[in-house]
Design a protein around this motif. Structure first.
Motif, PDB file in Angstrom:
ATOM      1  N   ASP A 298       0.826  -1.210   0.000  1.00 16.24           N
ATOM      2  CA  ASP A 298       0.000   0.000   0.000  1.00 16.24           C
ATOM      3  C   ASP A 298       0.862   1.263   0.000  1.00 16.24           C
ATOM      4  O   ASP A 298       0.474   2.291  -0.579  1.00 16.24           O
ATOM      5  CB  ASP A 298      -0.949  -0.001   1.200  1.00 16.24           C
ATOM      6  N   HIS A 311      -0.801  -2.944  -8.337  1.00 15.26           N
ATOM      7  CA  HIS A 311      -2.210  -3.340  -8.170  1.00 15.26           C
ATOM      8  C   HIS A 311      -2.384  -4.834  -8.492  1.00 15.26           C
ATOM      9  O   HIS A 311      -3.165  -5.530  -7.837  1.00 15.26           O
ATOM     10  CB  HIS A 311      -3.101  -2.495  -9.078  1.00 15.26           C
ATOM     11  N   ARG A 314      -1.144  -6.826  -5.527  1.00 14.58           N
ATOM     12  CA  ARG A 314      -2.111  -6.685  -4.439  1.00 14.58           C
ATOM     13  C   ARG A 314      -3.325  -7.586  -4.689  1.00 14.58           C
ATOM     14  O   ARG A 314      -3.820  -8.255  -3.772  1.00 14.58           O
ATOM     15  CB  ARG A 314      -2.556  -5.221  -4.309  1.00 14.58           C
ATOM     16  N   GLY A 315      -3.785  -7.630  -5.941  1.00 14.94           N
ATOM     17  CA  GLY A 315      -4.911  -8.502  -6.270  1.00 14.94           C
ATOM     18  C   GLY A 315      -4.569  -9.966  -6.045  1.00 14.94           C
ATOM     19  O   GLY A 315      -5.385 -10.728  -5.516  1.00 14.94           O
ATOM     20  N   LEU A 318      -4.453 -10.679  -2.199  1.00 14.61           N
ATOM     21  CA  LEU A 318      -5.798 -10.681  -1.613  1.00 14.61           C
ATOM     22  C   LEU A 318      -6.590 -11.908  -2.056  1.00 14.61           C
ATOM     23  O   LEU A 318      -7.269 -12.551  -1.243  1.00 14.61           O
ATOM     24  CB  LEU A 318      -6.536  -9.399  -2.021  1.00 14.61           C
ATOM     25  N   LYS A 323      -9.839 -12.951  -0.025  1.00  8.89           N
ATOM     26  CA  LYS A 323     -10.508 -11.645  -0.079  1.00  8.89           C
ATOM     27  C   LYS A 323     -10.852 -11.333  -1.543  1.00  8.89           C
ATOM     28  O   LYS A 323     -10.199 -10.501  -2.203  1.00  8.89           O
ATOM     29  CB  LYS A 323      -9.613 -10.578   0.540  1.00  8.89           C
ATOM     30  N   GLN A 325     -13.520 -10.005  -3.240  1.00  7.51           N
ATOM     31  CA  GLN A 325     -14.047  -8.723  -3.702  1.00  7.51           C
ATOM     32  C   GLN A 325     -12.952  -7.671  -3.783  1.00  7.51           C
ATOM     33  O   GLN A 325     -12.854  -6.930  -4.771  1.00  7.51           O
ATOM     34  CB  GLN A 325     -15.167  -8.246  -2.773  1.00  7.51           C
ATOM     35  N   GLU A 326     -12.096  -7.602  -2.770  1.00  9.64           N
ATOM     36  CA  GLU A 326     -10.998  -6.640  -2.788  1.00  9.64           C
ATOM     37  C   GLU A 326     -10.012  -6.973  -3.919  1.00  9.64           C
ATOM     38  O   GLU A 326      -9.474  -6.070  -4.575  1.00  9.64           O
ATOM     39  CB  GLU A 326     -10.268  -6.636  -1.446  1.00  9.64           C
ATOM     40  N   GLU A 329     -11.295  -5.704  -7.234  1.00 10.14           N
ATOM     41  CA  GLU A 329     -11.097  -4.262  -7.401  1.00 10.14           C
ATOM     42  C   GLU A 329      -9.647  -3.945  -7.791  1.00 10.14           C
ATOM     43  O   GLU A 329      -9.398  -3.086  -8.642  1.00 10.14           O
ATOM     44  CB  GLU A 329     -11.489  -3.539  -6.110  1.00 10.14           C
ATOM     45  N   SER A 330      -8.702  -4.648  -7.164  1.00  9.68           N
ATOM     46  CA  SER A 330      -7.292  -4.409  -7.489  1.00  9.68           C
ATOM     47  C   SER A 330      -6.979  -4.817  -8.922  1.00  9.68           C
ATOM     48  O   SER A 330      -6.286  -4.103  -9.654  1.00  9.68           O
ATOM     49  CB  SER A 330      -6.389  -5.171  -6.516  1.00  9.68           C
ATOM     50  N   ASN A 355     -15.996 -14.667  -8.222  1.00  4.63           N
ATOM     51  CA  ASN A 355     -16.690 -13.628  -7.468  1.00  4.63           C
ATOM     52  C   ASN A 355     -18.166 -13.608  -7.872  1.00  4.63           C
ATOM     53  O   ASN A 355     -18.531 -13.105  -8.935  1.00  4.63           O
ATOM     54  CB  ASN A 355     -16.043 -12.272  -7.741  1.00  4.63           C
TER      55      ASN A 355
END
Length: 457
Positions: A298, A311, A314-315, A318, A323, A325-326, A329-330, A355
Motif C-alpha cells: 500500500d 495493483h 495486491r490482487g 488478496l 478476499k 471482492q478486494e 477491485e485491485s 466472485n
C-alpha cells in the motif's frame, strides 16, 4: 568377412541417416509474470528492430533454472534463465546477453547449426559403422577398426565445434553492433563474460579451446574489452528508466524464488527504496504475514498510484487469502492501467469467475478472458478458465473448443481430437470456430502420426 557385410553396413548407414534429428529433449520449467515479461520485452524489442527482426515474431521465455544461461531455440524463441537474471547487477549485463542471442537469430545460426550437427553426427556414425565392420575381422583389422571409430568421431566433433565457435564470435560482434546503434554500453556484456570466465575456471580448469562450443571466454573478453575501451559511450549508458526496472525485476524474482528470510536480509527495513519494499511485500506474503505484506504494498501504491503491477500483486495476494471482492477491485484497476496485458487479463477473468457478488461478473470474466486469448493464445490458463465460463453459460460448442485449445497447449493430441469432434457436433453456423476446430484437429492428427513414427523407429 568385410566384403560379405558391406551391403548390410551400407543399409545401416542409410537407416541411421534418416533418424539423425537433434532434439530439444530436456524438459524445462517456465515462469510467467506480466511485469518481468514486460521488462524483458522493453529490453529486447529495440535490439530486435536494429537487427532487422520483427519483435512480434520473437517469443521470450523465462526458464526457472538457477544456472547462468540464455539461448535461442526453434528459430525465434529466446530462453533466459532466472539464474542469469538474478546474477546481473544492472540492465546493461542482461542487454548484452540479449544482444548476443539476437545475433544468433539474425545470423541464422540455429538452422545452420542443426545442419552442421547432423553432419557431425553422420560423420561419427559412418566412422563407427565402418570401424565396427573392420573390428569384426579381429587381429590387426580389429585394431584398425577401433582407430577408425576414434579418429572419425574426433574429426566430426572438432569440425562441428569449430563451426560453433565461429558462430559465437559472430554473435558477439553482431551484439556489439546492435548496442552501438542503440547507444547502449557494451560494458555489461563484458561484465557477464568475466563472470562466465570465473565459473569456467572453477569448473573446467584449463580446457582444450578446440573442444568447446564457445570460444574461451578470455578470447571473447579481450575483444569486447577493447571495444568498450574505444567506445565513446559511458560505461553506464542505458535507456532512461532501465535501472529502476531492472532493480524491480531482481527484487520481484528474488522475492518469489529465494527463501523469505534471505529476501528480508537482502532488503532490510532501513532500505525504503521501491525495490526493497517490493521485495519485502512478497517475502511477507510468502511467510505469510498478510498485514505486513499489504502495508508495504500500500505504501508503494500511495507513491505510484498508476503502476499496474503494484495493483496486480495486491490482487494476487488478496485473492489467495480469500478476499475475493478486494482482489477484484485491485485487478480491475490493473487492467484499466494496462489493458493489453494478457496475463493480467487472465487473472482478472479468473477472479471474476469466482466472485459471485454480481451477476454481471460472469460476462465480465468472459470478456476479459476472450481478450486475453486474443492477445496471447499460448496462455493455457486463459483457455482453461474460458472453458469453465463457456460451460457455466451453457455454450457447449465453445466449451469443447476451449478445452481443445487447452489440450493442445498441454501437448495432448488425443484429447484435442476428442474435444474437437465434440465441438464440431455442437457448433452450428460459427464458421470461425469451425475453421479453428479443424485446424486444431489437423495439427493433432499430424502430431499423433509423428509420435507413432518416432515410436516405430
Amino acid at each position: 568377412m568385410l566384403a560379405l557385410n558391406m551391403n548390410k553396413i551400407i543399409s545401416i548407414i542409410l537407416s541411421l541417416i534418416l533418424i539423425i534429428t537433434p532434439t530439444f529433449a530436456n524438459a524445462i520449467s517456465l515462469i510467467r509474470d506480466a511485469e518481468i515479461e514486460d521488462t524483458l520485452r522493453a529490453y529486447g524489442n529495440p535490439i530486435f528492430r536494429v537487427a532487422g527482426l520483427n519483435p512480434d515474431a520473437i517469443h521470450i521465455f523465462i526458464v526457472n533454472d538457477p544456472t547462468i544461461n540464455a539461448y535461442v531455440a526453434g528459430g525465434a524463441n529466446m530462453f533466459i534463465h532466472t539464474g542469469l537474471i538474478l546474477r546481473t547487477d544492472n540492465s546493461a549485463m542482461l542487454l548484452g546477453v540479449m544482444a548476443h542471442e539476437t545475433g544468433h537469430m539474425a545470423g541464422g545460426h540455429l538452422a545452420q547449426g542443426t545442419e552442421k550437427l547432423k553432419n557431425a553426427q553422420l560423420g561419427s556414425i559412418i566412422s563407427a559403422v565402418l570401424g565396427m565392420a573392420l573390428a569384426v575381422g579381429g587381429g590387426q583389422a580389429g585394431g584398425a577398426g577401433m582407430a577408425v571409430i576414434s579418429a572419425g568421431q574426433e574429426v566430426a566433433l572438432r569440425n562441428y565445434l569449430h563451426f560453433s565457435r565461429a558462430n559465437e564470435s559472430a554473435a558477439d560482434q553482431a551484439g556489439l553492433n546492435y548496442l552501438d546503434q542503440l547507444k547502449i554500453t557494451a560494458a555489461g556484456m563484458l561484465h557477464i563474460l568475466e563472470i562466465l570466465r570465473q565459473n569456467e575456471n572453477r569448473s573446467y580448469g584449463n580446457p582444450d579451446p578446440y573442444v568447446r562450443t564457445h570460444p574461451l571466454n578470455i578470447d571473447r573478453i579481450t575483444h569486447i574489452r577493447d571495444h568498450v575501451m574505444n567506445s565513446p559511450l559511458k560505461e553506464d549508458a542505458v535507456p532512461v528508466g532501465f535501472a529502476e526496472r531492472h532493480a524491480r525485476m531482481l527484487a520481484k524474482l528474488g522475492g518469489f524464488i529465494n527463501p523469505p528470510d534471505q529476501t528480508l536480509l537482502e532488503y532490510p527495513l532501513k532500505d525504503n527504496s521501491i525495490p526493497a519494499r517490493y521485495a519485502r511485500a512478497i517475502a511477507y506474503y510468502r511467510i505469510p504475514e498478510l498485514d505486513k505484506s499489504l502495508a508495504e504494498l500500500d505504501s508503494l501504491i500511495k507513491e505510484r498510484p498508476n503502476d499496474p503491477f503494484f495493483h496486480e500483486l495486491r490482487g494476487q495476494i488478496l485473492f489467495e487469502n480469500g478476499k475475493v471482492q478486494e482482489a477484484t477491485e485491485s485487478y480491475a484497476r490493473a487492467v484499466k492501467l494496462l489493458p493489453k496485458s494478457a496475463l493480467i487479463l487472465t487473472d482478472y477473468g479468473k477472479v471474476l469467475l469466482t466472485n459471485e457478488s454480481s451477476k454481471d461478473n460472469l460476462a465480465k470474466s468472459l470478456a476479459a478472458l476472450e481478450k486475453s486469448a486474443l492477445l496471447d493464445n499460448s496462455n493455457i490458463d486463459a483457455w482453461h478458465y474460458l472453458a469453465i465460463v463457456y460451460g457455466k453459460m451453457g455454450n457447449q460448442g465453445r466449451f469443447y473448443l476451449a478445452s481443445a485449445e487447452e489440450a493442445s497447449l498441454a501437448d495432448n493430441p488425443t484429447e484435442v481430437i476428442r474435444f474437437v469432434n465434440l465441438a464440431l457436433k455442437t457448433i452450428k453456423n460459427d464458421n470461425p470456430a469451425k475453421l479453428r476446430a479443424n485446424d486444431l484437429k489437423l495439427i493433432a492428427e499430424k502430431e499423433k502420426i509423428d509420435r507413432k513414427n518416432d515410436g516405430q523407429q
